[in-house]
Design a protein around this motif. Sequence first.
Motif, PDB file in Angstrom:
ATOM      1  N   GLU A   1       0.827  -1.203   0.000  1.00 54.45           N
ATOM      2  CA  GLU A   1       0.000   0.000   0.000  1.00 54.45           C
ATOM      3  C   GLU A   1       0.867   1.261   0.000  1.00 54.45           C
ATOM      4  OE1 GLU A   1      -3.798  -0.471   2.507  1.00 54.45           O
ATOM      5  OE2 GLU A   1      -2.413  -1.932   3.367  1.00 54.45           O
ATOM      6  N   PRO A   2       0.513   2.240  -0.817  1.00 52.81           N
ATOM      7  CA  PRO A   2       1.350   3.434  -0.974  1.00 52.81           C
ATOM      8  C   PRO A   2       1.626   4.198   0.314  1.00 52.81           C
ATOM      9  CG  PRO A   2      -0.318   3.330  -2.695  1.00 52.81           C
ATOM     10  CD  PRO A   2      -0.657   2.253  -1.726  1.00 52.81           C
ATOM     11  N   HIS A   3       0.652   4.247   1.227  1.00 51.14           N
ATOM     12  CA  HIS A   3       0.856   5.054   2.434  1.00 51.14           C
ATOM     13  C   HIS A   3       1.905   4.457   3.373  1.00 51.14           C
ATOM     14  CE1 HIS A   3      -2.003   2.068   4.057  1.00 51.14           C
ATOM     15  NE2 HIS A   3      -1.516   2.378   5.244  1.00 51.14           N
TER      16      HIS A   3
ATOM     17  N   SER B   1      -1.932  -0.021  -6.062  1.00 55.85           N
ATOM     18  CA  SER B   1      -2.785   1.166  -5.991  1.00 55.85           C
ATOM     19  C   SER B   1      -3.274   1.458  -4.576  1.00 55.85           C
ATOM     20  CB  SER B   1      -4.000   0.989  -6.907  1.00 55.85           C
ATOM     21  OG  SER B   1      -4.806  -0.086  -6.427  1.00 55.85           O
ATOM     22  N   GLY B   2      -3.139   0.489  -3.673  1.00 59.20           N
ATOM     23  CA  GLY B   2      -3.683   0.636  -2.334  1.00 59.20           C
ATOM     24  C   GLY B   2      -5.037  -0.029  -2.167  1.00 59.20           C
TER      25      GLY B   2
ATOM     26  N   CYS C   1      -6.358   4.573  -0.485  1.00 59.84           N
ATOM     27  CA  CYS C   1      -5.924   4.820  -1.866  1.00 59.84           C
ATOM     28  C   CYS C   1      -6.658   5.979  -2.527  1.00 59.84           C
ATOM     29  CB  CYS C   1      -6.069   3.554  -2.710  1.00 59.84           C
ATOM     30  SG  CYS C   1      -7.750   2.936  -2.844  1.00 59.84           S
TER      31      CYS C   1
ATOM     32  N   ASP D   1      -7.479   9.882  -3.300  1.00 58.80           N
ATOM     33  CA  ASP D   1      -6.702  11.128  -3.378  1.00 58.80           C
ATOM     34  C   ASP D   1      -5.198  10.866  -3.338  1.00 58.80           C
ATOM     35  OD1 ASP D   1      -9.109  12.611  -3.349  1.00 58.80           O
ATOM     36  OD2 ASP D   1      -9.172  12.464  -1.165  1.00 58.80           O
ATOM     37  N   TRP D   2      -4.788   9.772  -3.998  1.00 59.28           N
ATOM     38  CA  TRP D   2      -3.376   9.410  -4.042  1.00 59.28           C
ATOM     39  C   TRP D   2      -2.915   9.404  -5.486  1.00 59.28           C
ATOM     40  CZ3 TRP D   2      -1.186   4.960  -6.351  1.00 59.28           C
ATOM     41  CH2 TRP D   2       0.186   4.800  -6.121  1.00 59.28           C
ATOM     42  N   ASN D   3      -1.715   9.903  -5.718  1.00 56.13           N
ATOM     43  CA  ASN D   3      -1.200  10.014  -7.076  1.00 56.13           C
ATOM     44  C   ASN D   3       0.243   9.531  -7.098  1.00 56.13           C
ATOM     45  OD1 ASN D   3       0.463  11.839  -9.103  1.00 56.13           O
ATOM     46  ND2 ASN D   3      -1.610  11.651  -9.930  1.00 56.13           N
TER      47      ASN D   3
ATOM     48  N   ALA E   1       3.627  11.244  -5.450  1.00 51.29           N
ATOM     49  CA  ALA E   1       4.247  10.506  -4.347  1.00 51.29           C
ATOM     50  C   ALA E   1       5.691  10.161  -4.669  1.00 51.29           C
ATOM     51  CB  ALA E   1       3.448   9.233  -4.062  1.00 51.29           C
TER      52      ALA E   1
END
Length: 385
Positions: A280-282, A311-312, A334, A336-338, A342
């Motif tokens: 996950e991106p975060h 993509s999360g 996921c 509001d994530w770009n 990032a």
Amino acid sequence: MKDIDCLCVSIMSGFIPSTNNLLDRAKNRSLALDGGVGTALNQLGVKENDAWNAPSLLSDPYIRESVKSVHLSFLKCGVDILSANTYSFDVSVTYADYKLKDLSSVKTHQELVSENLELANEAIDQFMVDRSTKMNNNLRPLLAMPIASFASTITARCSTANRELKDEVDHHRCEGYGFTASDIRSYFEGRLNDDVLRFAGKSGVATLAFETVGDLLEVEIICDILSEKADLLEEVGLGTWIALTCGTSETVDTGGSIAACVEKMAKCPQVTCVGVNCTEPHLITPILETIKRVLSDCDAENKLIVVYPNSGETYISRELKEGETDHWKMTSACKDWNLANAALEWIESGANIIGGCCRINAVSIAQLVENIKKHNRECQSNYSS
């Protein structure tokens, strides 16, 4: 490292061969990796089961052309590194799922690797011809050869850490995925047999890419095998990276410490690059902080860092319920994530190579490439001044 002139690939006349060494290519610049091949195949209309088994199905003209089209879509984005579609091909899955009655027609692992590397190089060659009439930069993209984690062999278990199971209990989230060290070693010895490594070197592969590795014991076994094959890897000029799949900012998928995994990789001279994928991106930024700290503590800051998250979204690893239409489910993590934005943060946190995994398509990769190019130009300008 071998000289580039020894590469047995069809590098077209007039193109700049430069270096096939990942470390050299990443000097003073960030590199863009491609995105999720399976995602792109799905978007072309290939069924999910066929997309997953595509590396074993290139004898089907539709599958072959679809895979090549995906490679070209990422190349046209301007990626520095293209991944051949070699992540996973289990011969037993091939004939079980597609009911091949004549098992003599089932291809060997080496034949499947060969077919997929040749197709990736064919796409690069075509791209280089098309690009030569439009650009002055004729630098050939590097080729990575993905190798799936042992977890990919476990029936009905997806490799991403953010998954939802039928009974909500993941019996394989334990050391070694619940298997023995001998089981895991046997799998990787098969994927890394000498003939396959020699062919990879001759095919212009710059790096082996161990992906979705989610277990400390697995990391230890990969590093041990790479150490045993150190002379051959040097002879054929192959770099390697190991990308972890992480369930939290501190632990890999099966619960082991990220720091412990990175320490093992840091102490293995054959590992060129360490990193994280299908995560996950975060979680990426805190994981990068751990990677940087451990590499520094181990005096291994010369190793590159690769990042290619999913993509999360959560993967639903079960039969869909009434009302569900997709195995991927949007989550708050996921939104509001770009990826492109990032990436700039991750570069500042130490990442050298950035791309995407599941659900990251060519549109996102094109945006990523633009941001990386802009960042590289600014860095070069600052360096020159």
